[in-house]
Design a protein around this motif. Structure first.
Motif, PDB file in Angstrom:
ATOM      1  N   VAL A  84     -68.188   4.285  61.196  1.00 51.63           N
ATOM      2  CA  VAL A  84     -69.275   4.669  60.309  1.00 51.63           C
ATOM      3  C   VAL A  84     -69.551   6.361  60.450  1.00 51.63           C
ATOM      4  O   VAL A  84     -69.472   6.955  61.709  1.00 51.63           O
ATOM      5  CB  VAL A  84     -70.553   4.037  60.115  1.00 51.63           C
ATOM      6  CG1 VAL A  84     -70.174   2.482  59.966  1.00 51.63           C
ATOM      7  CG2 VAL A  84     -71.273   4.083  61.483  1.00 51.63           C
ATOM      8  N   GLU A  88     -77.698   5.466  61.060  1.00 47.56           N
ATOM      9  CA  GLU A  88     -78.423   4.884  60.101  1.00 47.56           C
ATOM     10  C   GLU A  88     -77.420   4.083  59.334  1.00 47.56           C
ATOM     11  O   GLU A  88     -77.804   3.044  58.897  1.00 47.56           O
ATOM     12  CB  GLU A  88     -78.923   5.899  59.396  1.00 47.56           C
ATOM     13  CG  GLU A  88     -80.160   6.805  59.753  1.00 47.56           C
ATOM     14  CD  GLU A  88     -79.645   7.776  61.109  1.00 47.56           C
ATOM     15  OE1 GLU A  88     -78.640   8.144  61.221  1.00 47.56           O
ATOM     16  OE2 GLU A  88     -80.596   7.954  61.797  1.00 47.56           O
ATOM     17  N   GLU A  89     -76.132   4.696  59.021  1.00 49.55           N
ATOM     18  CA  GLU A  89     -75.223   3.596  58.160  1.00 49.55           C
ATOM     19  C   GLU A  89     -74.931   2.310  59.104  1.00 49.55           C
ATOM     20  O   GLU A  89     -74.704   1.273  58.469  1.00 49.55           O
ATOM     21  CB  GLU A  89     -74.055   4.443  57.851  1.00 49.55           C
ATOM     22  CG  GLU A  89     -72.939   3.644  57.167  1.00 49.55           C
ATOM     23  CD  GLU A  89     -71.658   4.381  56.744  1.00 49.55           C
ATOM     24  OE1 GLU A  89     -70.580   3.895  56.271  1.00 49.55           O
ATOM     25  OE2 GLU A  89     -71.503   5.633  57.085  1.00 49.55           O
ATOM     26  N   GLU A  92     -77.406   0.149  58.492  1.00 46.21           N
ATOM     27  CA  GLU A  92     -77.355  -0.595  57.164  1.00 46.21           C
ATOM     28  C   GLU A  92     -76.392  -1.895  57.159  1.00 46.21           C
ATOM     29  O   GLU A  92     -76.676  -2.975  56.747  1.00 46.21           O
ATOM     30  CB  GLU A  92     -77.084   0.393  56.509  1.00 46.21           C
ATOM     31  CG  GLU A  92     -78.383   1.131  56.044  1.00 46.21           C
ATOM     32  CD  GLU A  92     -79.621   0.488  55.602  1.00 46.21           C
ATOM     33  OE1 GLU A  92     -79.592  -0.457  54.644  1.00 46.21           O
ATOM     34  OE2 GLU A  92     -80.755   0.779  56.152  1.00 46.21           O
ATOM     35  N   TRP A  93     -75.523  -1.506  57.848  1.00 48.21           N
ATOM     36  CA  TRP A  93     -74.545  -2.477  58.031  1.00 48.21           C
ATOM     37  C   TRP A  93     -74.759  -3.932  58.755  1.00 48.21           C
ATOM     38  O   TRP A  93     -74.639  -4.998  58.136  1.00 48.21           O
ATOM     39  CB  TRP A  93     -72.988  -2.184  58.660  1.00 48.21           C
ATOM     40  CG  TRP A  93     -72.315  -1.364  57.594  1.00 48.21           C
ATOM     41  CD1 TRP A  93     -71.990  -0.135  57.479  1.00 48.21           C
ATOM     42  CD2 TRP A  93     -71.604  -2.029  56.526  1.00 48.21           C
ATOM     43  NE1 TRP A  93     -71.246   0.006  56.427  1.00 48.21           N
ATOM     44  CE2 TRP A  93     -70.818  -1.093  55.836  1.00 48.21           C
ATOM     45  CE3 TRP A  93     -71.539  -3.292  55.886  1.00 48.21           C
ATOM     46  CZ2 TRP A  93     -70.138  -1.339  54.722  1.00 48.21           C
ATOM     47  CZ3 TRP A  93     -70.814  -3.732  54.611  1.00 48.21           C
ATOM     48  CH2 TRP A  93     -69.990  -2.353  54.223  1.00 48.21           C
TER      49      TRP A  93
END
Length: 146
Positions: A84, A88-89, A92-93
């Motif tokens: 990613v 942060e991403e 989120e996953w």
């Protein structure tokens, strides 16, 4: 940026319980969503520690200790690797992790960033990087032959 999601083990995974049909379906859907988004790299479940071993290095010697292992807080039942753009991403996953596969009480999914070649500095020379890249390419070819 690659991240590893570490799935904790516990009494059920140590007993060889692998999951329900619903859990398999939920995890498959989650993995497919990540795959379609281009972030899924790999993911696997692990056999219980009774089928494993630990090797300890002390005074120039390796000592092999066969499983099972009692330290429940240290057990890993599986992992997923994602690629990613940011921490942060990745988080989120993780927030999308299937509820049916969520860790039990007192346990948590663990997120750890995987080192990349540029993280090692000058000590990781261009020659070493090239050797690593050749080895990874060969490993990918071997995996494709399956």
């Amino acid at each position: 940026m690659r991240f590893m999601i570490i799935v904790p083990g516990g009494p059920e995974t140590e007993a060889g319980v692998t999951g329900t049909e619903q859990q398999f379906a939920d995890m498959q859907a989650y993995n497919e969503e990540m795959f379609k988004a281009g972030v899924f790299v790999d993911g696997e479940g692990l056999h219980p520690t009774s089928k494993g071993a630990r090797l300890t290095y002390d005074d120039g010697e390796w000592t092999v200790t066969d499983g099972p292992f009692a330290e429940a807080k240290e057990l890993i039942a599986g992992f997923t690797i994602i690629d990613v753009s940011s921490r942060e991403e990745a988080i989120e996953w993780l927030r999308k992790w299937p509820a049916s596969c969520a860790p039990g009480p007192g346990q948590a999914l663990e997120l750890r960033q995987v080192f990349a070649a540029e993280d090692f500095g000058e000590e990781y020379t261009p020659e070493l990087r090239e050797r690593e890249e050749r080895m990874r390419a060969e490993a990918a070819r071997n995996a494709a032959r399956g």
